[in-house]
Write a protein that holds these residues in place. Structure first.
Motif, PDB file in Angstrom:
ATOM      1  N   ASN A 252      61.163 -64.149 -58.603  1.00 53.79           N
ATOM      2  CA  ASN A 252      59.922 -64.104 -57.827  1.00 53.79           C
ATOM      3  C   ASN A 252      60.170 -63.908 -56.330  1.00 53.79           C
ATOM      4  O   ASN A 252      59.325 -63.351 -55.630  1.00 53.79           O
ATOM      5  CB  ASN A 252      59.100 -65.377 -58.081  1.00 53.79           C
ATOM      6  N   SER A 253      61.319 -64.353 -55.847  1.00 59.41           N
ATOM      7  CA  SER A 253      61.640 -64.139 -54.431  1.00 59.41           C
ATOM      8  C   SER A 253      61.820 -62.657 -54.135  1.00 59.41           C
ATOM      9  O   SER A 253      61.348 -62.159 -53.109  1.00 59.41           O
ATOM     10  CB  SER A 253      62.909 -64.916 -54.060  1.00 59.41           C
ATOM     11  N   PHE A 254      62.516 -61.943 -55.025  1.00 52.75           N
ATOM     12  CA  PHE A 254      62.649 -60.490 -54.869  1.00 52.75           C
ATOM     13  C   PHE A 254      61.274 -59.836 -54.870  1.00 52.75           C
ATOM     14  O   PHE A 254      60.950 -59.026 -53.987  1.00 52.75           O
ATOM     15  CB  PHE A 254      63.482 -59.917 -56.015  1.00 52.75           C
ATOM     16  N   LEU A 255      60.476 -60.152 -55.889  1.00 44.42           N
ATOM     17  CA  LEU A 255      59.163 -59.511 -56.026  1.00 44.42           C
ATOM     18  C   LEU A 255      58.277 -59.792 -54.821  1.00 44.42           C
ATOM     19  O   LEU A 255      57.607 -58.889 -54.307  1.00 44.42           O
ATOM     20  CB  LEU A 255      58.475 -59.989 -57.304  1.00 44.42           C
ATOM     21  N   SER A 256      58.254 -61.037 -54.380  1.00 51.44           N
ATOM     22  CA  SER A 256      57.406 -61.412 -53.241  1.00 51.44           C
ATOM     23  C   SER A 256      57.853 -60.695 -51.976  1.00 51.44           C
ATOM     24  O   SER A 256      57.020 -60.178 -51.212  1.00 51.44           O
ATOM     25  CB  SER A 256      57.464 -62.924 -53.037  1.00 51.44           C
ATOM     26  N   ALA A 257      59.166 -60.649 -51.739  1.00 47.76           N
ATOM     27  CA  ALA A 257      59.675 -59.974 -50.541  1.00 47.76           C
ATOM     28  C   ALA A 257      59.350 -58.487 -50.570  1.00 47.76           C
ATOM     29  O   ALA A 257      58.936 -57.900 -49.559  1.00 47.76           O
ATOM     30  CB  ALA A 257      61.182 -60.182 -50.425  1.00 47.76           C
ATOM     31  N   ILE A 258      59.511 -57.874 -51.730  1.00 48.72           N
ATOM     32  CA  ILE A 258      59.223 -56.441 -51.862  1.00 48.72           C
ATOM     33  C   ILE A 258      57.748 -56.148 -51.610  1.00 48.72           C
ATOM     34  O   ILE A 258      57.396 -55.207 -50.890  1.00 48.72           O
ATOM     35  CB  ILE A 258      59.654 -55.936 -53.259  1.00 48.72           C
ATOM     36  N   GLU A 259      56.870 -56.965 -52.179  1.00 47.95           N
ATOM     37  CA  GLU A 259      55.437 -56.746 -51.975  1.00 47.95           C
ATOM     38  C   GLU A 259      55.038 -56.970 -50.525  1.00 47.95           C
ATOM     39  O   GLU A 259      54.200 -56.240 -49.979  1.00 47.95           O
ATOM     40  CB  GLU A 259      54.631 -57.669 -52.896  1.00 47.95           C
ATOM     41  N   THR A 260      55.622 -57.959 -49.878  1.00 47.57           N
ATOM     42  CA  THR A 260      55.332 -58.207 -48.461  1.00 47.57           C
ATOM     43  C   THR A 260      55.752 -57.019 -47.607  1.00 47.57           C
ATOM     44  O   THR A 260      55.017 -56.593 -46.703  1.00 47.57           O
ATOM     45  CB  THR A 260      56.061 -59.474 -47.983  1.00 47.57           C
ATOM     46  N   ILE A 261      56.904 -56.467 -47.905  1.00 48.29           N
ATOM     47  CA  ILE A 261      57.394 -55.313 -47.142  1.00 48.29           C
ATOM     48  C   ILE A 261      56.490 -54.106 -47.363  1.00 48.29           C
ATOM     49  O   ILE A 261      56.196 -53.352 -46.427  1.00 48.29           O
ATOM     50  CB  ILE A 261      58.842 -54.996 -47.540  1.00 48.29           C
ATOM     51  N   LYS A 262      56.047 -53.925 -48.582  1.00 43.63           N
ATOM     52  CA  LYS A 262      55.135 -52.810 -48.859  1.00 43.63           C
ATOM     53  C   LYS A 262      53.865 -52.929 -48.014  1.00 43.63           C
ATOM     54  O   LYS A 262      53.372 -51.941 -47.465  1.00 43.63           O
ATOM     55  CB  LYS A 262      54.780 -52.772 -50.351  1.00 43.63           C
TER      56      LYS A 262
END
Length: 338
Positions: A252-262
């Motif tokens: 979930n940390s990967f997914l959350s970071a990726i979505e925030t960057i998007k």
């Protein structure tokens, strides 16, 4: 008490994580796993080739990215220097622990001729038996274990992926055995990472044109993590309900970071596409750092590595880890407070 203040300017995430080192801190960190935590053990690998290390320390230093990785960020959070790689230990440089992590290896044997997690724990036990690591060192010690992704990759190559449920069960059972063994050797705080969303890795999200993560592949990670969470819960129950074992949620940390960057990119952020690697081989046979017989580069490199989330087709960049790590800190805090 000697306190050394170090200020780093690379990223805001790094500012939050890198700061004060306490030379009187009794905490020691022992690290087991693969390239996400390897800080120099895989000596004959691309981790020691340009352009790895271009952000930190400015030259290749045995990390599979442009700078610091998960091991570095965790050590800094604990206010200790990054533990010495096992390949370079001596009687004077184990004050902060030892890093046994070896890039490309797994829970079981992989295509890399390096020590799997069991062998790494064997080396740890040998140091204890030789009194190079004493019981007093272990009383305040913390262990980090990160392994599993390479096992799934290897299973795909060997055809074991065709019987995925059985392979997944055996993999998680062995991880549990490894965690229990580390604890039996004297470490009372053991952190194990959940599997990252493999469908987000550039080596695999290419089939989605690197616009989205591949959810069908991420399901492999989710199923693995569900079993691992149960295994960790069972281990804690075996210890009388103590929180000896904790999980760090890379998924979930990967997914959350990726979505925030998007979202930030949509607001004119300078981030690269987070699903695009900064450094990539020109063919499937090439990797970041590959050169031909004439010394010509067989890879491409982005203009600004510090704006990438993924360094290559598998590993986060330092900027990527700086975005991921703060999302793990609430769990990591349990290593200190419980």
């Amino acid at each position: 008490m000697l306190v050394l203040l170090l200020i780093f300017r690379e990223t805001e995430g790094a500012k939050k994580t890198y700061g004060v080192y306490d030379s009187s801190n009794p905490v020691k960190l022992f690290i087991f796993g693969d390239s996400y935590v390897d800080t120099g053990n895989f000596v004959h690998s691309e981790s020691y080739k340009v352009p790895n290390g271009i952000t930190y320390p400015g030259k290749p230093a045995g990390r599979f990215c442009d700078g610091r990785n998960l091991a570095d960020y965790l050590a800094s959070y604990l206010k200790i220097e990054t533990p010495t790689p096992y390949a370079f230990i001596n009687s004077t440089n184990m004050q902060c622990g030892v890093n046994f992590g070896y890039g490309g290896t797994g829970v079981f044997s992989t295509s890399i001729d390096g020590p799997n997690t069991t062998s790494q724990i064997d080396s740890f036990q040998k140091l204890i038996e030789q009194n190079q690591i004493i019981k007093q060192d272990l009383q305040s010690a913390i262990a980090l274990v990160n392994a599993g992704a390479n096992d799934y990759t290897n299973a795909l190559k060997d055809g074991k992926f065709l019987n995925l449920p059985s392979f997944r069960d055996s993999l998680v059972k062995q991880i549990a055995v490894n965690l229990k063994r580390i604890h039996s050797l004297g470490i009372n705080k053991v952190a194990v990472t959940l599997l990252q969303p493999v469908g987000c890795l550039p080596v695999l999200n290419l089939i989605a044109l690197r616009l989205e993560c591949v959810d069908l592949l991420n399901a492999v990670s989710r199923d693995h993590n569900k079993l691992l969470l149960q295994a960790v819960q069972d281990l804690n129950q075996e210890t009388g309900g103590q929180s000896v074992f904790i999980t760090l949620d890379l998924y979930n940390s990967f997914l959350s970071a990726i979505e925030t960057i998007k979202k930030q990119r949509a607001e004119n952020s300078t981030w690269m596409n987070p699903l695009q690697p900064c450094c990539e081989g020109k063919t499937l046979a090439d990797s970041c750092g590959t050169v031909d017989d004439n010394g010509s580069k067989r890879y491409s490199l982005c203009d600004t590595p510090t704006l990438s989330f993924f360094w290559d087709v598998v590993h986060p960049s330092q900027k990527g880890w700086s975005a991921i790590f703060p999302l793990l800190q609430s769990s990591i805090g349990q290593l200190i407070t419980t």
